[in-house]
Design a protein around this motif. Structure first.
Motif, PDB file in Angstrom:
ATOM      1  N   UNK A 631       0.831  -1.208   0.000  1.00 47.75           N
ATOM      2  CA  UNK A 631       0.000   0.000   0.000  1.00 47.75           C
ATOM      3  C   UNK A 631       0.866   1.258   0.000  1.00 47.75           C
ATOM      4  N   UNK A 632       1.934   1.252   0.784  1.00 48.79           N
ATOM      5  CA  UNK A 632       2.846   2.404   0.790  1.00 48.79           C
ATOM      6  C   UNK A 632       3.495   2.583  -0.574  1.00 48.79           C
ATOM      7  N   UNK A 633       3.824   1.472  -1.217  1.00 50.94           N
ATOM      8  CA  UNK A 633       4.414   1.536  -2.558  1.00 50.94           C
ATOM      9  C   UNK A 633       3.426   2.159  -3.540  1.00 50.94           C
ATOM     10  N   UNK A 644       7.220   1.944 -12.312  1.00 50.28           N
ATOM     11  CA  UNK A 644       7.860   0.795 -11.668  1.00 50.28           C
ATOM     12  C   UNK A 644       7.252   0.554 -10.288  1.00 50.28           C
ATOM     13  N   UNK A 645       6.967   1.635  -9.571  1.00 53.06           N
ATOM     14  CA  UNK A 645       6.377   1.504  -8.248  1.00 53.06           C
ATOM     15  C   UNK A 645       4.969   0.928  -8.325  1.00 53.06           C
ATOM     16  N   UNK A 650       1.340  -3.527  -7.260  1.00 53.79           N
ATOM     17  CA  UNK A 650       0.302  -4.435  -7.768  1.00 53.79           C
ATOM     18  C   UNK A 650       0.747  -5.894  -7.660  1.00 53.79           C
ATOM     19  N   UNK A 651       1.974  -6.182  -8.057  1.00 56.36           N
ATOM     20  CA  UNK A 651       2.479  -7.562  -8.049  1.00 56.36           C
ATOM     21  C   UNK A 651       2.603  -8.082  -6.621  1.00 56.36           C
ATOM     22  N   UNK A 652       3.180  -7.268  -5.739  1.00 56.04           N
ATOM     23  CA  UNK A 652       3.371  -7.710  -4.356  1.00 56.04           C
ATOM     24  C   UNK A 652       2.035  -7.889  -3.637  1.00 56.04           C
ATOM     25  N   UNK A 653       1.110  -6.973  -3.879  1.00 53.92           N
ATOM     26  CA  UNK A 653      -0.179  -7.062  -3.192  1.00 53.92           C
ATOM     27  C   UNK A 653      -0.939  -8.317  -3.610  1.00 53.92           C
ATOM     28  N   UNK A 654      -0.944  -8.601  -4.883  1.00 59.11           N
ATOM     29  CA  UNK A 654      -1.657  -9.799  -5.346  1.00 59.11           C
ATOM     30  C   UNK A 654      -0.969 -11.078  -4.869  1.00 59.11           C
ATOM     31  N   UNK A 704      -6.219   0.189  -3.051  1.00 60.17           N
ATOM     32  CA  UNK A 704      -5.966  -0.420  -4.352  1.00 60.17           C
ATOM     33  C   UNK A 704      -7.212  -0.378  -5.244  1.00 60.17           C
ATOM     34  N   UNK A 705      -8.392  -0.493  -4.637  1.00 58.94           N
ATOM     35  CA  UNK A 705      -9.618  -0.428  -5.434  1.00 58.94           C
ATOM     36  C   UNK A 705      -9.746   0.925  -6.142  1.00 58.94           C
ATOM     37  N   UNK A 706      -9.306   1.989  -5.460  1.00 57.72           N
ATOM     38  CA  UNK A 706      -9.384   3.319  -6.067  1.00 57.72           C
ATOM     39  C   UNK A 706      -8.528   3.415  -7.330  1.00 57.72           C
ATOM     40  N   UNK A 707      -7.410   2.694  -7.370  1.00 57.16           N
ATOM     41  CA  UNK A 707      -6.505   2.743  -8.521  1.00 57.16           C
ATOM     42  C   UNK A 707      -6.835   1.646  -9.541  1.00 57.16           C
ATOM     43  N   UNK A 708      -7.243   0.493  -9.041  1.00 54.42           N
ATOM     44  CA  UNK A 708      -7.552  -0.656  -9.906  1.00 54.42           C
ATOM     45  C   UNK A 708      -9.000  -1.107  -9.643  1.00 54.42           C
ATOM     46  N   UNK A 709      -9.998  -0.356 -10.115  1.00 52.78           N
ATOM     47  CA  UNK A 709     -11.391  -0.627  -9.745  1.00 52.78           C
ATOM     48  C   UNK A 709     -11.967  -1.912 -10.331  1.00 52.78           C
ATOM     49  N   UNK A 710     -11.276  -2.537 -11.269  1.00 52.85           N
ATOM     50  CA  UNK A 710     -11.824  -3.729 -11.922  1.00 52.85           C
ATOM     51  C   UNK A 710     -11.189  -5.027 -11.424  1.00 52.85           C
ATOM     52  N   UNK A 711     -10.387  -4.959 -10.379  1.00 52.99           N
ATOM     53  CA  UNK A 711      -9.650  -6.142  -9.908  1.00 52.99           C
ATOM     54  C   UNK A 711     -10.367  -6.944  -8.816  1.00 52.99           C
TER      55      UNK A 711
END
Length: 775
Positions: A631-633, A644-645, A650-654, A704-711
């Motif tokens: 989340x900080x990233x 890159x961030x 995204x990769x680490x969170x998933x 993350x939902x705010x940035x990636x609303x379709x995930x």
């Protein structure tokens, strides 16, 4: 070293100088004219209040709990049982009712059930006296019903004769499930009746969550000061065998003269109608004969629940003296356990099952001498008595009414594809948080729901509490929050030392403890910055204030940041990033922006150093508070626009979510073993799950939902929150709506019933994430 004294009055004055008014207009509901959606329903055949009997009370408690846990997932309708002796009241007009004396009433009800397209399941609360014993009419009714039927046997009799055995077999053949309340009842159905074990579900009699109060204060309230209270309660009748206790008392009171026996409850209505007060009068005569007038007190009432629970909490020893060896379960017994009463009981199956392993004492039916012996043991050893009560209380937590509702709900879901369980969220309440707060700050630990002032205070807890209060204020603009905001902010400011760093541990005398010298406090320091950032984020909506306060917080952050480059804890760095993001300082001050981006770069380097093909993470292990790292990233990406961030976040969170969401439930990384690179998630312990990790995950999912609303992150928020509401490996509620505290976590086989600061604040963090600002 003593914690500095910052003048709380200054803070309160600056924060409460003016009332706040909202100019926002209420929004019109888009669904104002839409017809309500019909939801699937469950019909429960049962006696029901105002009829006074144990099953009526049981059904009322179950219905209330089902609504509390599952809301509108399904509705429960009541089919009120009545007969010639117990007609429906004049004010009762239920949609369904059954006169158990009339065969025609069974036929009418079956027809109604079959025609109701929204009715999915029929649930029957069964006692043989309610349905005229082995009535063929009852079996014919079950055969006629074309919906799945669940039957709850409140009594299971051993050694049935042929007629009785055949009746139970016919009933079992007609239903999908049989619910019993003890394992011994389940074993009887299998061994004595030949019922298929797959049809049997054990769901224990529900117990009430209790807001535990001080016993001495309660005794004072009911004029029982100086008394050692024995009690029993329930609708009075010969089966209670109150005389067993009365016969034991003369020798007891000669040795323990402060003993008082409370007999709580009115005469059973059926008995009162047929015999009047004959049994109660016989007890009064015995009391007089044995010269126990000053040691026995009758409370001849059907007590309201709140009053009953207070009587049980002031009880020193609870006595269950039923002489019916076939009584499978007792609601009165369950209430006493949930109130923390040490219990002495006759060996009914319920008691033998629940009082094993040092949770209570047993004596033989009607054996006054043996009862007296057990009483002497407990009256003479207060420590043993207290431990028995606590052991019983912890054992009974799994049987709370909310947990009973959970078990019933999952059973209904198995029977109907139209029932989809949605866990209800309780209204946000801060009662327990305030109970845990003194003018110094938030107390660290509690014993059950009672604050343990000797545990002292921590920067960690007060920082998290400030985050909660700031978010609550942002949502509600409620000025009543400002007093507690003042306390928590004051605590944080007073923990900062001359070098800009913070100490974490403060004892009950406001002294910094030696624990500060032996532990790494980087994460605690990071949380302090996060909390102060949240405070600065609501500066524009706080009442007009003098500049001093906010300048003091900004100076506090600036004084600290010179240390941040030396921090090596990824979580501490993540907390600092979150705090600077919330504060907005990195947008306005170039030196802070430079620190902010360096911290982001350092966090990214952790990831690059440890990330492997199947381990895309910042460390070689998953421990606690993992979600704050990606989340900080993500926050740094939003501030800098560096792709890159975004990829790392995204990769680490998933990767993390793959280890937290197992099928349809959420599982916290256990603090008993952590999760090391190379481990299999299925091998990790299910115990040691802490609410803080659920809260951090929900906050990250929202971001993350705010940035990636379709995930699908929003759906995962609901799934993670349901952990608090019973969607966990124990299938038990972790939040306590009675006290408004949160239990301290899930162990392998039980819930930790203590409701300390961290767990309660974590629940509130998670719950607030689903709220929108008031309009």
């Amino acid at each position: 070293m003593k914690i500095d004294s910052l003048d709380n009055a200054i803070l309160k004055k600056s924060l409460k100088s003016k009332k706040i008014h909202s100019d926002a207009k209420p929004k019109k509901s888009k669904n104002a004219f839409r017809k309500p959606k019909l939801i699937p329903s469950v019909l429960m055949l049962t006696t029901y209040p105002p009829r006074e009997c144990g099953i009526a009370t049981y059904s009322q408690d179950l219905l209330k709990s089902l609504n509390q846990v599952f809301g509108n997932s399904f509705s429960v309708k009541i089919c009120a049982l009545n007969d010639t002796k117990n007609p429906l009241g004049k004010t009762e007009a239920p949609e369904y009712n059954l006169n158990t004396d009339l065969a025609s009433s069974y036929k009418t009800l079956a027809s109604q059930i079959n025609k109701d397209a929204h009715l999915e399941i029929v649930m029957i609360q069964h006692e043989f006296g309610l349905f005229n014993g082995c009535s063929e009419t009852f079996v014919n009714f079950l055969t006629s019903v074309k919906k799945p039927v669940v039957i709850g046997f409140h009594t299971v009799l051993p050694k049935p004769d042929h007629t009785f055995l055949e009746h139970i077999k016919k009933v079992a053949d007609c239903v999908e499930y049989i619910i019993v309340m003890t394992k011994s009842s389940a074993n009887l159905l299998v061994d004595d009746y030949g019922v298929d074990a797959s049809k049997i579900q054990v769901i224990h009699h529900g117990t009430h969550l209790v807001k535990h109060k001080d016993r001495k204060r309660l005794k004072n309230k009911y004029d029982l000061d100086g008394k050692t209270v024995l009690s029993t309660f329930g609708l009075l009748g010969p089966g209670k065998s109150i005389e067993t206790t009365l016969n034991a008392l003369p020798n007891i009171v000669s040795e323990f003269p402060d003993v008082l026996f409370l007999i709580l409850g009115k005469t059973h209505p059926t008995l009162a109608e047929s015999e009047g007060e004959t049994y109660r009068n016989s007890l009064l005569a015995k009391v007089k004969q044995l010269k126990l007038e000053s040691h026995v007190k009758f409370i001849n009432e059907f007590l309201p629940l709140a009053t009953l629970l207070e009587y049980l909490q002031l009880t020193d020893i609870y006595l269950f003296t039923s002489i019916d060896p076939y009584q499978a379960v007792s609601g009165t017994f369950s209430y006493a356990m949930s109130s923390g009463c040490p219990i002495i009981s006759t060996p009914i199956p319920h008691a033998k099952e629940f009082l094993s392993e040092n949770k209570g004492l047993l004596f033989d039916f009607g054996d006054s001498a043996m009862l007296a012996k057990q009483l002497r043991i407990l009256l003479g050893d207060k420590t043993y008595r207290k431990n028995l009560g606590l052991n019983g209380l912890h054992a009974s937590s799994a049987t709370s009414w909310l947990n009973s509702a959970l078990a019933h709900g999952h059973l209904f879901k198995n029977l109907s594809h139209r029932i989809h369980l949605k866990y209800q969220k309780s209204k946000i309440k801060l009662d327990h948080l305030y109970r845990m707060t003194t003018p110094v700050g938030l107390i660290q630990f509690s014993k059950l729901n009672q604050p343990e002032i000797r545990s002292g205070y921590t920067l960690d807890d007060n920082a998290r509490a400030l985050i909660v209060i700031c978010e609550n204020f942002r949502l509600t603009r409620d000025e009543e929050l400002l007093d507690s905001l003042t306390v928590y902010l004051n605590f944080i400011l007073n923990c900062q030392r001359y070098d800009g760093k913070f100490l974490n541990y403060v004892d009950s005398n406001k002294q910094f403890t030696t624990q500060n010298d032996t532990e790494n406090l980087e994460d605690s320091n990071g949380r302090a910055i996060w909390a102060m950032g949240c405070f600065l984020s609501i500066e524009d909506i706080l009442p007009p204030n003098d500049i001093y306060l906010f300048e003091r917080v900004r100076a506090c952050i600036n004084d600290f940041l010179t240390n941040s480059s030396k921090f090596n804890s990824p979580r501490a760095i993540a907390f600092i990033i979150k705090g600077l993001t919330e504060s907005g300082l990195s947008k306005t001050e170039s030196t802070i922006y430079d620190t902010y981006t360096k911290l982001g770069s350092k966090l990214a380097k952790f990831y690059k150093s440890e990330s492997k093909e199947k381990w895309t993470w910042f460390e070689p292990y998953l421990t606690y508070g993992n979600s704050v790292l990606p989340e900080a990233m993500l926050d740094v990406y939003k501030a800098t626009g560096i792709d890159e961030y975004k990829v790392i976040a995204f990769t680490a969170f998933n990767f993390l979510l793959d280890h937290l969401f197992i099928e349809d439930s959420f599982r916290v990384i256990s603090n008993q073993s952590w999760f090391l690179r190379g481990d299999l998630i299925k091998e990790c312990s299910l115990g040691g799950q802490q609410p803080i990790d659920v809260a951090y995950t929900i906050l990250a999912l929202k971001n993350f939902h705010d940035v990636f609303p379709l995930e699908g992150y929003e759906e995962k928020m609901e799934q993670a929150f349901s952990w608090f509401m019973g969607n966990n490996h124990l299938k038990q509620i972790v939040y306590n709506p009675c006290t408004t505290g949160c239990f301290d976590g899930l162990e392998l086989t039980n819930v930790n019933l203590n409701q300390g600061a961290e767990s309660t604040v974590s629940y509130l963090m998670a719950r607030l994430a689903f709220e929108e600002p008031s309009t």
